[in-house]
Write a protein that holds these residues in place. Structure first.
Motif, PDB file in Angstrom:
ATOM      1  N   UNK A   3       0.857  -1.186   0.000  1.00 32.20           N
ATOM      2  CA  UNK A   3       0.000   0.000   0.000  1.00 32.20           C
ATOM      3  C   UNK A   3       0.897   1.241   0.000  1.00 32.20           C
ATOM      4  N   UNK A   4       1.105   1.853  -1.168  1.00 33.00           N
ATOM      5  CA  UNK A   4       2.023   2.997  -1.247  1.00 33.00           C
ATOM      6  C   UNK A   4       1.671   4.145  -0.305  1.00 33.00           C
ATOM      7  N   UNK A   5       0.388   4.336  -0.006  1.00 35.94           N
ATOM      8  CA  UNK A   5       0.022   5.427   0.898  1.00 35.94           C
ATOM      9  C   UNK A   5       0.570   5.150   2.295  1.00 35.94           C
ATOM     10  N   UNK A   6       0.471   3.902   2.762  1.00 37.01           N
ATOM     11  CA  UNK A   6       1.042   3.578   4.069  1.00 37.01           C
ATOM     12  C   UNK A   6       2.557   3.729   4.051  1.00 37.01           C
ATOM     13  N   UNK A   7       3.202   3.206   3.016  1.00 34.58           N
ATOM     14  CA  UNK A   7       4.666   3.279   2.934  1.00 34.58           C
ATOM     15  C   UNK A   7       5.129   4.732   2.957  1.00 34.58           C
ATOM     16  N   UNK A   8       4.472   5.583   2.173  1.00 34.78           N
ATOM     17  CA  UNK A   8       4.852   6.994   2.124  1.00 34.78           C
ATOM     18  C   UNK A   8       4.530   7.702   3.435  1.00 34.78           C
ATOM     19  N   UNK A   9       3.403   7.354   4.063  1.00 29.54           N
ATOM     20  CA  UNK A   9       3.033   7.971   5.336  1.00 29.54           C
ATOM     21  C   UNK A   9       4.025   7.593   6.433  1.00 29.54           C
ATOM     22  N   UNK A  10       4.484   6.357   6.427  1.00 25.90           N
ATOM     23  CA  UNK A  10       5.456   5.908   7.428  1.00 25.90           C
ATOM     24  C   UNK A  10       6.768   6.675   7.274  1.00 25.90           C
ATOM     25  N   UNK A  11       7.174   6.935   6.031  1.00 29.41           N
ATOM     26  CA  UNK A  11       8.384   7.717   5.796  1.00 29.41           C
ATOM     27  C   UNK A  11       8.176   9.169   6.212  1.00 29.41           C
ATOM     28  N   UNK A  12       7.033   9.747   5.863  1.00 31.54           N
ATOM     29  CA  UNK A  12       6.755  11.144   6.226  1.00 31.54           C
ATOM     30  C   UNK A  12       6.708  11.330   7.739  1.00 31.54           C
ATOM     31  N   UNK A  13       6.238  10.328   8.472  1.00 35.40           N
ATOM     32  CA  UNK A  13       6.123  10.432   9.927  1.00 35.40           C
ATOM     33  C   UNK A  13       7.482  10.550  10.609  1.00 35.40           C
ATOM     34  N   UNK A  14       8.555  10.228   9.910  1.00 26.82           N
ATOM     35  CA  UNK A  14       9.898  10.411  10.476  1.00 26.82           C
ATOM     36  C   UNK A  14      10.148  11.874  10.802  1.00 26.82           C
ATOM     37  N   UNK A  15       9.495  12.780  10.088  1.00 27.54           N
ATOM     38  CA  UNK A  15       9.734  14.216  10.239  1.00 27.54           C
ATOM     39  C   UNK A  15       8.550  14.922  10.893  1.00 27.54           C
ATOM     40  N   UNK A  16       7.692  14.162  11.543  1.00 29.13           N
ATOM     41  CA  UNK A  16       6.476  14.739  12.114  1.00 29.13           C
ATOM     42  C   UNK A  16       6.793  15.625  13.313  1.00 29.13           C
ATOM     43  N   UNK A  17       5.988  16.658  13.472  1.00 25.80           N
ATOM     44  CA  UNK A  17       6.097  17.525  14.637  1.00 25.80           C
ATOM     45  C   UNK A  17       5.317  16.919  15.804  1.00 25.80           C
ATOM     46  N   UNK A  18       5.535  17.472  16.973  1.00 23.78           N
ATOM     47  CA  UNK A  18       4.799  16.997  18.147  1.00 23.78           C
ATOM     48  C   UNK A  18       3.301  17.194  17.957  1.00 23.78           C
ATOM     49  N   UNK A  19       2.926  18.339  17.381  1.00 23.06           N
ATOM     50  CA  UNK A  19       1.501  18.611  17.164  1.00 23.06           C
ATOM     51  C   UNK A  19       0.883  17.585  16.221  1.00 23.06           C
ATOM     52  N   UNK A  20       1.628  17.178  15.198  1.00 21.28           N
ATOM     53  CA  UNK A  20       1.115  16.162  14.276  1.00 21.28           C
ATOM     54  C   UNK A  20       0.922  14.831  14.991  1.00 21.28           C
ATOM     55  N   UNK A  21       1.907  14.433  15.796  1.00 28.11           N
ATOM     56  CA  UNK A  21       1.762  13.176  16.535  1.00 28.11           C
ATOM     57  C   UNK A  21       0.535  13.214  17.445  1.00 28.11           C
ATOM     58  N   UNK A  22       0.326  14.346  18.108  1.00 23.54           N
ATOM     59  CA  UNK A  22      -0.800  14.443  19.034  1.00 23.54           C
ATOM     60  C   UNK A  22      -2.133  14.328  18.307  1.00 23.54           C
ATOM     61  N   UNK A  23      -2.219  14.903  17.118  1.00 24.05           N
ATOM     62  CA  UNK A  23      -3.479  14.877  16.386  1.00 24.05           C
ATOM     63  C   UNK A  23      -3.689  13.574  15.614  1.00 24.05           C
ATOM     64  N   UNK A  24      -2.614  12.975  15.122  1.00 28.57           N
ATOM     65  CA  UNK A  24      -2.760  11.848  14.195  1.00 28.57           C
ATOM     66  C   UNK A  24      -2.515  10.508  14.889  1.00 28.57           C
ATOM     67  N   UNK A  25      -1.377  10.363  15.571  1.00 31.16           N
ATOM     68  CA  UNK A  25      -1.063   9.074  16.192  1.00 31.16           C
ATOM     69  C   UNK A  25      -2.039   8.735  17.313  1.00 31.16           C
ATOM     70  N   UNK A  26      -2.379   9.737  18.119  1.00 27.14           N
ATOM     71  CA  UNK A  26      -3.180   9.467  19.305  1.00 27.14           C
ATOM     72  C   UNK A  26      -4.627   9.111  18.981  1.00 27.14           C
ATOM     73  N   UNK A  27      -5.078   9.369  17.751  1.00 26.94           N
ATOM     74  CA  UNK A  27      -6.447   9.017  17.387  1.00 26.94           C
ATOM     75  C   UNK A  27      -6.538   7.584  16.861  1.00 26.94           C
ATOM     76  N   UNK A  28      -5.391   6.946  16.657  1.00 23.15           N
ATOM     77  CA  UNK A  28      -5.373   5.602  16.088  1.00 23.15           C
ATOM     78  C   UNK A  28      -5.946   4.587  17.072  1.00 23.15           C
ATOM     79  N   UNK A  29      -6.714   3.636  16.550  1.00 24.48           N
ATOM     80  CA  UNK A  29      -7.219   2.553  17.398  1.00 24.48           C
ATOM     81  C   UNK A  29      -6.063   1.723  17.948  1.00 24.48           C
ATOM     82  N   UNK A  30      -4.970   1.659  17.202  1.00 19.30           N
ATOM     83  CA  UNK A  30      -3.790   0.945  17.682  1.00 19.30           C
ATOM     84  C   UNK A  30      -3.225   1.606  18.927  1.00 19.30           C
ATOM     85  N   UNK A  31      -3.216   2.934  18.956  1.00 19.75           N
ATOM     86  CA  UNK A  31      -2.730   3.641  20.145  1.00 19.75           C
ATOM     87  C   UNK A  31      -3.602   3.314  21.351  1.00 19.75           C
ATOM     88  N   UNK A  32      -4.911   3.231  21.140  1.00 16.00           N
ATOM     89  CA  UNK A  32      -5.812   2.905  22.249  1.00 16.00           C
ATOM     90  C   UNK A  32      -5.516   1.512  22.803  1.00 16.00           C
TER      91      UNK A  32
END
Length: 354
Positions: free
Chosen positions: A81-110
């Protein structure tokens, strides 16, 4: 399967949709924000599913994650799934605000959070394959409503017979800006790296707006192609490849002779605007007081007026603000005495060996 088109712009738009507003938006709001601006449903769905999944894996890398997700048809391998592969690479450069909004909403995080509260350690967790609430729509050919500025830039260069190598690099990145309801605002930063440049990177930014991302990005790309692309090609990457699209003039400087390779003047808000040549001559005269190494230098002017009053004044030398040039613009008359008008011109100063 998704083709080889770039996902750089799509990811930035997806990230911006998750980060919009003072409070985290719900999935329906993210979906409407994406599809309402022209992102095709199959791509919007993948951004909604895979961005949180990729971000939580970057945030908590010690957990053992599965390499697939499940739907009614069976396993969906994430590596395919190229979208997942590209998103995983982009997340290497994520800001704290991005992690708080995106990672924390994941069902996996829960799931991880619940296990930690029960006394587990991150390194001991081995997660099972999550099941998607609905099957992913089949991906279709094309860019999904999200053209990649980087791919477009590289396409322009190929059309002029220019190939990239280890010494020559280009990039084009999308910056999402707030916009009124029903509109989107795109800023595209076009960047070039070349051994002949005075600085490691030369960057030219253009903005565009529209009701869809295709329209907004298209306007920014069109402005770049009109004003900056051809000087970059003819003055730096492949002299002579765009000679009919630039003007050249000799420029005598205390540090040596240069040739000014100038792009087209871009006029905004008014149909008939006098040539910017007199102002450019004053800028070049002031530039004689600056040290110029025997490298290629970028010079860009942008000035906006309303009823003769200066509203925006930006003069860049090697992609950095040049206060001496801005002082020249501030002391110069407006192109038109009445109404709203803006002018932009870009050129390269190329050293001439005599």
């Amino acid at each position: 399967m998704i083709g080889s088109w770039g996902l750089d712009a799509a990811l930035e738009v997806g990230i911006a949709a998750f980060c919009a507003g003072e409070e985290p938006p719900g999935d329906d709001q993210v979906w409407e924000g994406l599809t309402g601006a022209g992102v095709e449903p199959w791509l919007a769905e993948r951004l909604l599913v895979f961005l949180p999944m990729a971000y939580v894996r970057r945030l908590l890398p010690d957990v053992s994650y599965p390499d697939a997700v499940l739907d009614s048809r069976g396993k969906v391998l994430l590596s395919r799934e190229p979208v997942f592969v590209a998103a995983f690479e982009r997340a290497r450069y994520a800001s704290r605000a991005e992690f708080e909004r995106i990672a924390l909403r994941s069902s996996t995080f829960a799931v991880i959070n619940e296990a930690l509260n029960a006394g587990s350690q991150l390194a001991d967790l081995e997660l099972s394959e999550p099941r998607l609430l609905k099957d992913l729509e089949p991906a279709v050919e094309g860019d999904g409503g999200m053209p990649s500025p980087r791919a477009v830039f590289e396409g322009f260069l190929r059309e002029h017979g220019i190939s990239l190598d280890d010494g020559t690099k280009v990039d084009a990145s999308l910056v999402v800006h707030p916009a009124p309801a029903g509109m989107v605002m795109a800023q595209v930063d076009f960047a070039v790296s070349h051994p002949a440049l005075a600085k490691p990177w030369l960057v030219e930014s253009f903005a565009g707006h529209g009701t869809t991302w295709r329209e907004a990005i298209g306007r920014a790309v069109n402005m770049f192609s009109l004003g900056a692309l051809h000087p970059i090609i003819d003055g730096l990457l492949l002299p002579g490849a765009a000679s009919g699209q630039v003007e050249r003039e000799r420029y005598e400087h205390p540090d040596g002779v240069f040739e000014l390779v100038l792009g087209a003047q871009i006029n905004l808000f008014a149909e008939t605007v006098p040539p910017v040549a007199p102002l450019l001559d004053r800028l070049l005269e002031a530039l004689r007081a600056e040290k110029l190494g025997r490298k290629v230098h970028g010079l860009r002017l942008f000035a906006a007026h309303h009823d003769g009053e200066l509203l925006n004044n930006e003069v860049l030398l090697d992609s950095e603000p040049w206060s001496g040039g801005e002082a020249v613009v501030a002391d110069s008359p407006a192109p038109l005495p009445e109404g709203r008008v803006a002018v932009r011109v870009f050129g390269l100063l190329v050293p001439v060996e005599v």
